[in-house]
Structure formats: C-alpha cells, structure tokens
Design an enzyme around this catalytic site. Structure first.
Site, PDB file in Angstrom:
ATOM      1  N   GLY A  17      31.716 -60.190  30.065  1.00 22.98           N
ATOM      2  CA  GLY A  17      31.718 -59.785  31.464  1.00 22.98           C
ATOM      3  C   GLY A  17      33.125 -59.307  31.742  1.00 22.98           C
ATOM      4  N   THR A  18      33.309 -58.042  32.076  1.00 23.06           N
ATOM      5  CA  THR A  18      34.610 -57.455  31.845  1.00 23.06           C
ATOM      6  C   THR A  18      34.892 -56.263  32.728  1.00 23.06           C
ATOM      7  OG1 THR A  18      36.003 -56.574  30.064  1.00 23.06           O
ATOM      8  CG2 THR A  18      33.732 -55.872  30.087  1.00 23.06           C
ATOM      9  N   SER A  19      36.117 -55.795  32.687  1.00 21.89           N
ATOM     10  CA  SER A  19      36.515 -54.518  33.279  1.00 21.89           C
ATOM     11  C   SER A  19      37.299 -53.755  32.217  1.00 21.89           C
ATOM     12  CB  SER A  19      37.393 -54.730  34.515  1.00 21.89           C
ATOM     13  OG  SER A  19      36.686 -55.425  35.526  1.00 21.89           O
TER      14      SER A  19
END
Length: 220
Positions: A17-19
């Site tokens: 779960g990331t940017s």
C-alpha cells in the site's frame, strides 16, 4: 521471452500500500516512493526501499503485493543481464525493460498483483517513464503515479507539473507530491526515497519522515 509462472501468496500477503511516481525532465528522470509496507492494518516495514535497480540507468517503482513485484523485478533483471551479455552493443533501453515487464505481468495477470512504473535514461530516448498497471498494459507518459496514495494527488500533479522543467524543479515536485499523498493515505508513510537518473549516472536522495514538507500549509 519465455513464459514464467509466478504465483502470488494467498494468505498473510504483504502489500505495498504505497505512493510511487516517476517524472521525466530535460536531461533525465526522477523516481520517488514512500517507505511503508503494510500487512492488512499492520505496518510490516516502515523503511522499505521501493526503488528497485533493474539495469544500468533503469529503475522501477513497485506497488501491489511485495512478493509478486519483487519476483517480477528479479526475473526482468535476469533477462536484461542476459541480453546485455549476449548482444553486441550490450545496451538496454528503458522501453525494452518496460515491454518485458508488460509481457510478464500480462502473462500472469490472473496470479499477480503488480503495478510497476519503469523509468530510466538511455542514449536513444533520454529520460523516459513507462507505466505498467495491473493487467499488463504499457504506457509512456511524461509522469506517472501509482499505488494507494496516487488517488489523492492526481489533481495536484495535473495542475502543478509543467513541461520543460529541469532537475531541481522535478525533484521538488516529486518530494511535494509524495509528501501530500503520504499525509492523506493511511497505507503510505515513513520516509521518501528518490533516485535521479541522467547520462552522468544515478544519484540517490533520502528525506526522513521528520523533514517532509508540509504541503497543506503551503496551499492555505
């Protein structure tokens, strides 16, 4: 490219779960990512390095299953290493790397959770960015964002990015965009890692969590 069967973890899967993002500029390209890896609501790792070296002057950002994306990156790195040894020029282009990612993700689309941004510099095209989303498509773009935090910053990126930027403007843009995504997305956080790739080489940048820009304050 020979078919490769890559199976994903079904239970207890660690998710990025990331940017993540990459932006091309006049003379190079900048990739950036946060450092939080989650396992459901549990933060499995606060300082993950999501910027993965693929070949000389080619990196990728990974979103989705940590196991899937690392396996895909390892396979592509192997193929490109073999190509560099066997070819006369030994030169690997960013577009070639992106197309290999696309083939592997598409060929295993029912078993993989892998979204990849491939970016780098080569003699033929300079700094380029390719987005390989879930399903295995491949799209060349001046900038690309991905991961759970990307939905919070599309408006900011659309309104802020301008063609013709240089290195410093691009680094500042990536830092601000990721900081904004991390402040809004619960699955993103930690630190910011960036890599700047040009003809001269590769330069790493690190921004600790207590030095992230407070972009929301600047926009008031």
């Amino acid at each position: 490219m020979d078919p490769v069967d890559v199976s994903r973890l079904k239970e207890g899967e660690v998710n990025l779960g990331t940017s993540i993002m990459a932006v091309s500029y006049n003379g190079g390209v900048v990739l950036g990512a946060d450092s939080r890896t989650t396992m459901g609501s549990y933060i499995a790792n606060r300082v993950t390095d999501k910027l993965t070296h693929i070949s000389d002057r080619i990196y990728c950002c990974r979103s989705g299953s940590a196991a899937d994306t690392q396996a895909v990156a390892d396979v592509i790195t192997y193929y490109l290493d073999m190509y560099g040894v066997e070819s006369e020029s030994g030169h690997v282009g960013t577009e070639m790397a992106a197309n290999l990612f696309s083939q592997l993700v598409y060929g295993n689309k029912d078993r993989l959770s892998a979204g990849i941004i491939v970016a780098g510099w080569d003699k033929k095209k300079g700094g380029t960015v390719f987005n390989v989303p879930l399903g295995g498509g491949v799209f060349q773009q001046p900038w690309a964002i991905g991961g759970s935090g990307s939905s919070y910053i599309y408006g900011y990126c659309d309104s802020t990015w301008q063609p013709g930027w240089g290195k410093e403007q691009t680094l500042e843009f990536v830092k601000n965009a990721l900081s904004l995504a991390m402040s809004r997305d619960g699955s993103s956080g930690g630190t910011i890692r960036m890599v700047d790739i040009t003809e001269e080489g590769v330069t790493r940048h690190f921004i600790p969590g207590n030095e992230l820009p407070e972009l929301s304050a600047k926009l008031v």
